[in-house]
Write a protein that holds these residues in place. Structure first.
Motif, PDB file in Angstrom:
ATOM      1  N   LEU A 146     -28.805 -47.496 -35.039  1.00  0.00           N
ATOM      2  CA  LEU A 146     -29.965 -48.129 -35.671  1.00  0.00           C
ATOM      3  C   LEU A 146     -29.548 -48.991 -36.858  1.00  0.00           C
ATOM      4  O   LEU A 146     -30.091 -50.079 -37.083  1.00  0.00           O
ATOM      5  N   GLU A 147     -28.577 -48.520 -37.619  1.00  0.00           N
ATOM      6  CA  GLU A 147     -28.103 -49.273 -38.791  1.00  0.00           C
ATOM      7  C   GLU A 147     -27.477 -50.601 -38.380  1.00  0.00           C
ATOM      8  O   GLU A 147     -27.713 -51.638 -39.001  1.00  0.00           O
ATOM      9  N   HIS A 148     -26.706 -50.583 -37.304  1.00  0.00           N
ATOM     10  CA  HIS A 148     -26.021 -51.797 -36.841  1.00  0.00           C
ATOM     11  C   HIS A 148     -26.991 -52.873 -36.359  1.00  0.00           C
ATOM     12  O   HIS A 148     -26.634 -54.055 -36.298  1.00  0.00           O
ATOM     13  N   LEU A 149     -28.215 -52.484 -36.019  1.00  0.00           N
ATOM     14  CA  LEU A 149     -29.187 -53.471 -35.547  1.00  0.00           C
ATOM     15  C   LEU A 149     -29.641 -54.405 -36.665  1.00  0.00           C
ATOM     16  O   LEU A 149     -30.068 -55.528 -36.411  1.00  0.00           O
ATOM     17  N   ARG A 150     -29.601 -53.928 -37.908  1.00  0.00           N
ATOM     18  CA  ARG A 150     -29.923 -54.727 -39.107  1.00  0.00           C
ATOM     19  C   ARG A 150     -31.372 -55.231 -39.135  1.00  0.00           C
ATOM     20  O   ARG A 150     -31.678 -56.203 -39.813  1.00  0.00           O
ATOM     21  N   CYS A 151     -32.235 -54.569 -38.380  1.00  0.00           N
ATOM     22  CA  CYS A 151     -33.646 -54.971 -38.432  1.00  0.00           C
ATOM     23  C   CYS A 151     -34.575 -53.763 -38.474  1.00  0.00           C
ATOM     24  O   CYS A 151     -35.786 -53.905 -38.351  1.00  0.00           O
ATOM     25  N   VAL A 152     -33.990 -52.564 -38.640  1.00  0.00           N
ATOM     26  CA  VAL A 152     -34.775 -51.335 -38.687  1.00  0.00           C
ATOM     27  C   VAL A 152     -34.968 -50.944 -40.150  1.00  0.00           C
ATOM     28  O   VAL A 152     -33.998 -50.822 -40.902  1.00  0.00           O
ATOM     29  N   LYS A 196     -15.079 -42.942 -34.870  1.00  0.00           N
ATOM     30  CA  LYS A 196     -15.400 -42.769 -36.293  1.00  0.00           C
ATOM     31  C   LYS A 196     -14.734 -43.857 -37.129  1.00  0.00           C
ATOM     32  O   LYS A 196     -15.367 -44.454 -38.010  1.00  0.00           O
ATOM     33  N   SER A 197     -13.476 -44.124 -36.834  1.00  0.00           N
ATOM     34  CA  SER A 197     -12.745 -45.145 -37.594  1.00  0.00           C
ATOM     35  C   SER A 197     -13.347 -46.529 -37.422  1.00  0.00           C
ATOM     36  O   SER A 197     -13.300 -47.364 -38.330  1.00  0.00           O
ATOM     37  N   ALA A 198     -13.931 -46.770 -36.249  1.00  0.00           N
ATOM     38  CA  ALA A 198     -14.504 -48.087 -35.952  1.00  0.00           C
ATOM     39  C   ALA A 198     -15.972 -48.203 -36.384  1.00  0.00           C
ATOM     40  O   ALA A 198     -16.595 -49.243 -36.186  1.00  0.00           O
ATOM     41  N   GLY A 199     -16.546 -47.115 -36.968  1.00  0.00           N
ATOM     42  CA  GLY A 199     -17.933 -47.183 -37.427  1.00  0.00           C
ATOM     43  C   GLY A 199     -18.928 -46.554 -36.475  1.00  0.00           C
ATOM     44  O   GLY A 199     -20.102 -46.910 -36.462  1.00  0.00           O
ATOM     45  N   TYR A 200     -18.457 -45.592 -35.675  1.00  0.00           N
ATOM     46  CA  TYR A 200     -19.283 -44.848 -34.726  1.00  0.00           C
ATOM     47  C   TYR A 200     -19.789 -45.737 -33.594  1.00  0.00           C
ATOM     48  O   TYR A 200     -18.996 -46.262 -32.837  1.00  0.00           O
ATOM     49  N   CYS A 201     -21.101 -45.938 -33.437  1.00  0.00           N
ATOM     50  CA  CYS A 201     -21.627 -46.601 -32.250  1.00  0.00           C
ATOM     51  C   CYS A 201     -21.149 -48.057 -32.193  1.00  0.00           C
ATOM     52  O   CYS A 201     -21.266 -48.793 -33.169  1.00  0.00           O
ATOM     53  N   LEU A 243     -35.133 -60.153 -32.582  1.00  0.00           N
ATOM     54  CA  LEU A 243     -34.674 -59.810 -33.928  1.00  0.00           C
ATOM     55  C   LEU A 243     -33.282 -59.202 -33.897  1.00  0.00           C
ATOM     56  O   LEU A 243     -32.438 -59.501 -34.748  1.00  0.00           O
ATOM     57  N   ILE A 244     -33.041 -58.337 -32.910  1.00  0.00           N
ATOM     58  CA  ILE A 244     -31.714 -57.720 -32.785  1.00  0.00           C
ATOM     59  C   ILE A 244     -30.655 -58.792 -32.538  1.00  0.00           C
ATOM     60  O   ILE A 244     -29.591 -58.800 -33.164  1.00  0.00           O
ATOM     61  N   LYS A 245     -30.935 -59.716 -31.619  1.00  0.00           N
ATOM     62  CA  LYS A 245     -29.982 -60.789 -31.334  1.00  0.00           C
ATOM     63  C   LYS A 245     -29.705 -61.632 -32.575  1.00  0.00           C
ATOM     64  O   LYS A 245     -28.592 -62.121 -32.782  1.00  0.00           O
ATOM     65  N   ASP A 255     -25.160 -56.722 -36.044  1.00  0.00           N
ATOM     66  CA  ASP A 255     -23.725 -56.927 -36.161  1.00  0.00           C
ATOM     67  C   ASP A 255     -22.968 -56.137 -35.086  1.00  0.00           C
ATOM     68  O   ASP A 255     -21.768 -55.887 -35.193  1.00  0.00           O
ATOM     69  N   THR A 256     -23.709 -55.731 -34.034  1.00  0.00           N
ATOM     70  CA  THR A 256     -23.082 -55.029 -32.918  1.00  0.00           C
ATOM     71  C   THR A 256     -23.536 -55.674 -31.614  1.00  0.00           C
ATOM     72  O   THR A 256     -24.655 -56.212 -31.544  1.00  0.00           O
ATOM     73  N   PRO A 257     -22.704 -55.684 -30.562  1.00  0.00           N
ATOM     74  CA  PRO A 257     -23.092 -56.335 -29.303  1.00  0.00           C
ATOM     75  C   PRO A 257     -24.319 -55.687 -28.667  1.00  0.00           C
ATOM     76  O   PRO A 257     -24.457 -54.461 -28.659  1.00  0.00           O
ATOM     77  N   LEU A 258     -25.204 -56.510 -28.135  1.00  0.00           N
ATOM     78  CA  LEU A 258     -26.372 -56.048 -27.393  1.00  0.00           C
ATOM     79  C   LEU A 258     -26.030 -56.130 -25.906  1.00  0.00           C
ATOM     80  O   LEU A 258     -25.712 -57.209 -25.397  1.00  0.00           O
ATOM     81  N   ILE A 259     -26.112 -54.989 -25.221  1.00  0.00           N
ATOM     82  CA  ILE A 259     -25.721 -54.921 -23.817  1.00  0.00           C
ATOM     83  C   ILE A 259     -26.959 -54.750 -22.941  1.00  0.00           C
ATOM     84  O   ILE A 259     -27.664 -53.740 -23.014  1.00  0.00           O
ATOM     85  N   THR A 260     -27.238 -55.755 -22.122  1.00  0.00           N
ATOM     86  CA  THR A 260     -28.317 -55.647 -21.139  1.00  0.00           C
ATOM     87  C   THR A 260     -27.763 -55.592 -19.712  1.00  0.00           C
ATOM     88  O   THR A 260     -28.454 -55.165 -18.800  1.00  0.00           O
TER      89      THR A 260
END
Length: 433
Positions: free
Chosen positions: A90-96, A349-354, A372-374, A378-383
């Motif tokens: 959720l944190e990596h999405l930067r919109c929550v 963990k070293s890479a920042g978890y998810c 908003l996520i796109k 700061d993490t890839p969105l996989i569809t």
């Protein structure tokens, strides 16, 4: 747009989940929710009762706009790994803007107070913790006793005995550890408890619903807690079970429960027993000790009792001790089956978890959230799984674990119900207009 994140399993979806969604939006004044949901394997150390795409579709039909999958390495992890993996996603999405979780106590302040002590480890607390660990007590129990000594408050005992309270503490720890800007809220569970296995009018637990579904028809490979008091000749019909569930689950859920019963679900831990027996034939003490959460002592116990494995439920009961619970052992056994290892988790963990946000499903009104996520994530969105080719090496290992777990689960569905195998690469994102 103000967004609240919910961390869920929906195993299966019920009225309490609907209440959680509505209450979360109300108290956070959010315009929308994003749900992070476990895939085909859940935190109590078991397969979900039904496939993730069905569970996602039920939630979408009930009004959830967007569902992301929690990677299996976190969904089957300890409370700390489960919470940290979900919060990091959720944190990596930067919109929550916030997260909202259910708890038995419904008291955010007391959960935060405990979380701060566990996270910051003041000297007095560390002294208590070391003393109890030196007595050979398991870490979770030693931590509980150390907190009781530190606070001198019997109310803390009740808080620490409840699973959703413990998860709530871990959510708060994860937020503070990462210095997240997301604000946390909690709502009190209503009517039924997490482990309550009897129905309550309108708000029954997932455990109670799973138990009732286990009685429908002739489900032979049941889990231990869901097979108690189950006679061969007094099983209610599916229609009778669904009639009883009409007050416990949203109306959108009923037809999924009916249409996919004995076709795509139920799936239980014991359905994986033969696979575990085969896997243990290939393991040594050294190789077992490489899996997440497995100590040398547990590795020895597993190998010493491997010839007595009949079902996973029976094996967990055989291996459990006063310091190691059924759920902990079950998680470890599924880490073996799913090839989840300690060094994998250390790299995550070293890479920042998810390492990515994988979409399980969305409604038309979820398209705004995806935009908003796109824009901000700061993490890839996989569809589509083809998108995974561009991921980092660490992320590719993580998503390969998700793919393997999904295909293993699907293989059990195929063998159990003689349904065509659906490879994870051909599974489509669930879309509701």
């Amino acid at each position: 747009m103000k967004i609240v994140g919910l961390i869920t399993e929906y195993n299966p979806f019920h009225n309490g989940h609907l209440y959680h969604i509505r209450k979360a939006k109300e108290i956070t004044k959010a315009d929308a929710v994003i749900v992070v949901m476990s895939g085909n394997f859940v935190q109590r150390g078991a397969p979900a009762i039904m496939p993730k795409h069905i569970r996602a579709e039920v939630a979408l039909e009930a009004g959830v706009p967007l569902i992301l999958e929690l990677p299996v390495c976190f969904s089957t992890g300890s409370a700390e790994y489960f919470a940290t993996g979900a919060v990091s996603l959720l944190e990596h999405l930067r919109c929550v803007d916030s997260i909202c979780f259910g708890s038995e106590c419904g008291d955010y302040d007391i959960l935060e107070k405990i979380a701060c002590v566990v996270l910051n480890e003041p000297e007095e607390y560390k002294t208590f913790l070391k003393r109890f660990l030196a007595q050979g007590i398991s870490f979770p129990l030693a931590r509980q006793w150390a907190l009781l000594e530190y606070f001198h408050d019997e109310n803390i005992r009740k808080v620490l005995e409840q699973p959703n309270n413990i998860l709530g503490i871990e959510y708060i720890k994860a937020l503070r550890r990462t210095k997240s800007n997301m604000k946390a809220y909690t709502i009190k569970r209503i009517v039924s408890g997490y482990h309550d296995d009897s129905l309550h009018s309108g708000y029954s637990s997932a455990s109670a619903i799973r138990k009732l579904l286990a009685h429908a028809g002739h489900s032979l490979c049941l889990e231990g807690n869901e097979s108690k008091d189950l006679g061969m000749f007094d099983e209610p019909s599916l229609s009778e079970v669904l009639f009883r569930l009409e007050r416990e689950v949203p109306k959108e859920c009923i037809h999924f429960l009916e249409d996919t019963h004995q076709i795509r679900y139920p799936v239980y831990s014991n359905d994986f027993s033969a696979l575990l027996g085969y896997k243990l034939l290939t393991e040594t003490k050294e190789s077992l000790s490489e899996y997440l959460d497995i100590t040398d002592e547990l590795a020895n116990r597993i190998l010493n009792h491997a010839n007595h494995l009949i079902t996973i439920d029976q094996f967990c009961n055989l291996l459990k001790t006063k310091d190691m619970t059924y759920s902990r052992i079950s998680r470890c056994l599924f880490h073996i089956l799913l090839d989840i290892k300690k060094d994998h988790m250390e790299s995550y963990k070293s890479a920042g978890y998810c390492q990515y946000a994988r979409v399980l499903g969305f409604r038309k009104d979820g398209l705004k959230i995806l935009s908003l996520i796109k824009k901000y994530s700061d993490t890839p969105l996989i569809t589509k799984l083809s998108h995974a080719d561009s991921l980092s090496e660490t992320a590719q290992r993580m998503i390969a674990g998700d793919i393997f777990a999904a295909n293993l689960y699907e293989r059990i569905v195929t063998e159990k119900y003689r349904e065509p195998f659906i490879n994870e690469y051909t599974q489509q994102v669930v879309m509701i207009k």
